[in-house]
Design a protein around this motif. Structure first.
Motif, PDB file in Angstrom:
ATOM      1  N   ALA A   1      79.320 -29.714   9.060  1.00  0.00           N
ATOM      2  CA  ALA A   1      80.341 -30.701   9.981  1.00  0.00           C
ATOM      3  C   ALA A   1      80.981 -31.763   9.416  1.00  0.00           C
ATOM      4  O   ALA A   1      80.417 -32.617   8.804  1.00  0.00           O
ATOM      5  CB  ALA A   1      79.754 -30.894  11.304  1.00  0.00           C
ATOM      6  N   ASN A   2      82.281 -32.006   9.581  1.00  0.00           N
ATOM      7  CA  ASN A   2      82.921 -33.043   9.225  1.00  0.00           C
ATOM      8  C   ASN A   2      84.157 -33.356  10.217  1.00  0.00           C
ATOM      9  O   ASN A   2      84.622 -32.460  10.798  1.00  0.00           O
ATOM     10  CB  ASN A   2      83.472 -33.083   7.717  1.00  0.00           C
ATOM     11  N   GLY A   3      84.567 -34.692  10.038  1.00  0.00           N
ATOM     12  CA  GLY A   3      85.558 -34.905  11.081  1.00  0.00           C
ATOM     13  C   GLY A   3      85.668 -36.288  11.507  1.00  0.00           C
ATOM     14  O   GLY A   3      85.240 -37.312  10.826  1.00  0.00           O
ATOM     15  N   SER A   4      86.015 -36.760  12.533  1.00  0.00           N
ATOM     16  CA  SER A   4      86.174 -38.215  13.288  1.00  0.00           C
ATOM     17  C   SER A   4      85.842 -38.124  14.697  1.00  0.00           C
ATOM     18  O   SER A   4      85.772 -37.356  15.391  1.00  0.00           O
ATOM     19  CB  SER A   4      87.536 -38.751  12.986  1.00  0.00           C
ATOM     20  N   LEU A   5      85.375 -39.544  15.002  1.00  0.00           N
ATOM     21  CA  LEU A   5      84.705 -39.776  16.332  1.00  0.00           C
ATOM     22  C   LEU A   5      85.245 -41.062  16.797  1.00  0.00           C
ATOM     23  O   LEU A   5      85.501 -41.900  16.162  1.00  0.00           O
ATOM     24  CB  LEU A   5      83.371 -39.518  16.266  1.00  0.00           C
ATOM     25  N   VAL A   6      85.617 -41.156  18.103  1.00  0.00           N
ATOM     26  CA  VAL A   6      86.125 -42.406  18.664  1.00  0.00           C
ATOM     27  C   VAL A   6      85.673 -42.619  20.002  1.00  0.00           C
ATOM     28  O   VAL A   6      85.655 -41.819  20.719  1.00  0.00           O
ATOM     29  CB  VAL A   6      87.692 -42.890  18.620  1.00  0.00           C
TER      30      VAL A   6
ATOM     31  N   MET B   1      79.464 -22.913   8.456  1.00  0.00           N
ATOM     32  CA  MET B   1      77.876 -22.315   7.701  1.00  0.00           C
ATOM     33  C   MET B   1      78.383 -21.942   6.390  1.00  0.00           C
ATOM     34  O   MET B   1      79.327 -21.569   5.759  1.00  0.00           O
ATOM     35  CB  MET B   1      77.595 -21.117   8.329  1.00  0.00           C
ATOM     36  N   SER B   2      77.328 -22.656   5.461  1.00  0.00           N
ATOM     37  CA  SER B   2      77.598 -22.144   3.885  1.00  0.00           C
ATOM     38  C   SER B   2      76.034 -21.778   3.548  1.00  0.00           C
ATOM     39  O   SER B   2      75.160 -22.505   3.403  1.00  0.00           O
ATOM     40  CB  SER B   2      77.638 -23.451   3.300  1.00  0.00           C
ATOM     41  N   GLY B   3      75.845 -20.454   3.313  1.00  0.00           N
ATOM     42  CA  GLY B   3      74.564 -19.909   2.862  1.00  0.00           C
ATOM     43  C   GLY B   3      73.476 -20.259   4.082  1.00  0.00           C
ATOM     44  O   GLY B   3      73.706 -19.606   5.090  1.00  0.00           O
TER      45      GLY B   3
ATOM     46  N   VAL C   1      78.254 -34.252   7.533  1.00  0.00           N
ATOM     47  CA  VAL C   1      77.023 -33.748   7.398  1.00  0.00           C
ATOM     48  C   VAL C   1      76.597 -32.302   7.127  1.00  0.00           C
ATOM     49  O   VAL C   1      77.502 -31.530   7.160  1.00  0.00           O
ATOM     50  CB  VAL C   1      76.741 -33.612   9.090  1.00  0.00           C
ATOM     51  N   HIS C   2      75.429 -32.129   6.316  1.00  0.00           N
ATOM     52  CA  HIS C   2      75.065 -31.081   5.832  1.00  0.00           C
ATOM     53  C   HIS C   2      73.551 -30.871   6.057  1.00  0.00           C
ATOM     54  O   HIS C   2      72.890 -31.615   5.742  1.00  0.00           O
ATOM     55  CB  HIS C   2      75.383 -31.017   4.271  1.00  0.00           C
ATOM     56  N   LEU C   3      73.242 -29.702   6.740  1.00  0.00           N
ATOM     57  CA  LEU C   3      71.969 -29.720   7.470  1.00  0.00           C
ATOM     58  C   LEU C   3      71.433 -28.145   6.823  1.00  0.00           C
ATOM     59  O   LEU C   3      72.152 -27.120   7.170  1.00  0.00           O
ATOM     60  CB  LEU C   3      71.952 -29.822   9.131  1.00  0.00           C
ATOM     61  N   GLU C   4      70.550 -28.100   6.059  1.00  0.00           N
ATOM     62  CA  GLU C   4      69.692 -26.950   5.743  1.00  0.00           C
ATOM     63  C   GLU C   4      68.963 -26.449   7.033  1.00  0.00           C
ATOM     64  O   GLU C   4      68.416 -27.216   7.711  1.00  0.00           O
ATOM     65  CB  GLU C   4      68.855 -27.151   4.661  1.00  0.00           C
ATOM     66  N   LEU C   5      69.078 -25.160   6.859  1.00  0.00           N
ATOM     67  CA  LEU C   5      68.492 -24.205   8.119  1.00  0.00           C
ATOM     68  C   LEU C   5      67.366 -23.560   7.547  1.00  0.00           C
ATOM     69  O   LEU C   5      67.624 -22.812   6.596  1.00  0.00           O
ATOM     70  CB  LEU C   5      69.388 -23.507   8.963  1.00  0.00           C
TER      71      LEU C   5
END
Length: 80
Positions: free
Chosen positions: A40-45, A33-35, A70-74
């Motif tokens: 979220a960041n990372g990797s998927l396979v 969380m930021s403010g 991904v950056h999602l404002e809440l």
């Protein structure tokens, strides 16, 4: 928070297009969380079985997202 692991085929809708999972989704994700935002960041396979459009033979292909962010404002009291 760091999450790492495997999930059994989390996208069952793939089968409607003639694609099927051949193994678990493997993930490595950092979430925080930021403010008033969730990131979220990372990797998927995800290994899947698909049909060749030329010869119609089936083969296994790995869908990879080696680095995503991904950056999602809440806007309110969302449950994360």
């Amino acid at each position: 928070m760091h999450l790492e692991g495997e999930e059994d085929c989390p996208i069952p809708e793939l089968e409607a297009d003639g694609t099927r999972c051949t193994g678990p989704l493997r993930y490595k994700i950092d979430i925080g969380m930021s403010g008033h935002a969730l990131w979220a960041n990372g990797s998927l396979v995800q290994p899947v079985e698909v049909n060749c459009v030329s010869c119609l033979e089936k083969f296994v292909y790995e869908i990879k997202a080696p680095a995503f962010a991904v950056h999602l404002e809440l806007a309110g009291p969302e449950t994360v």
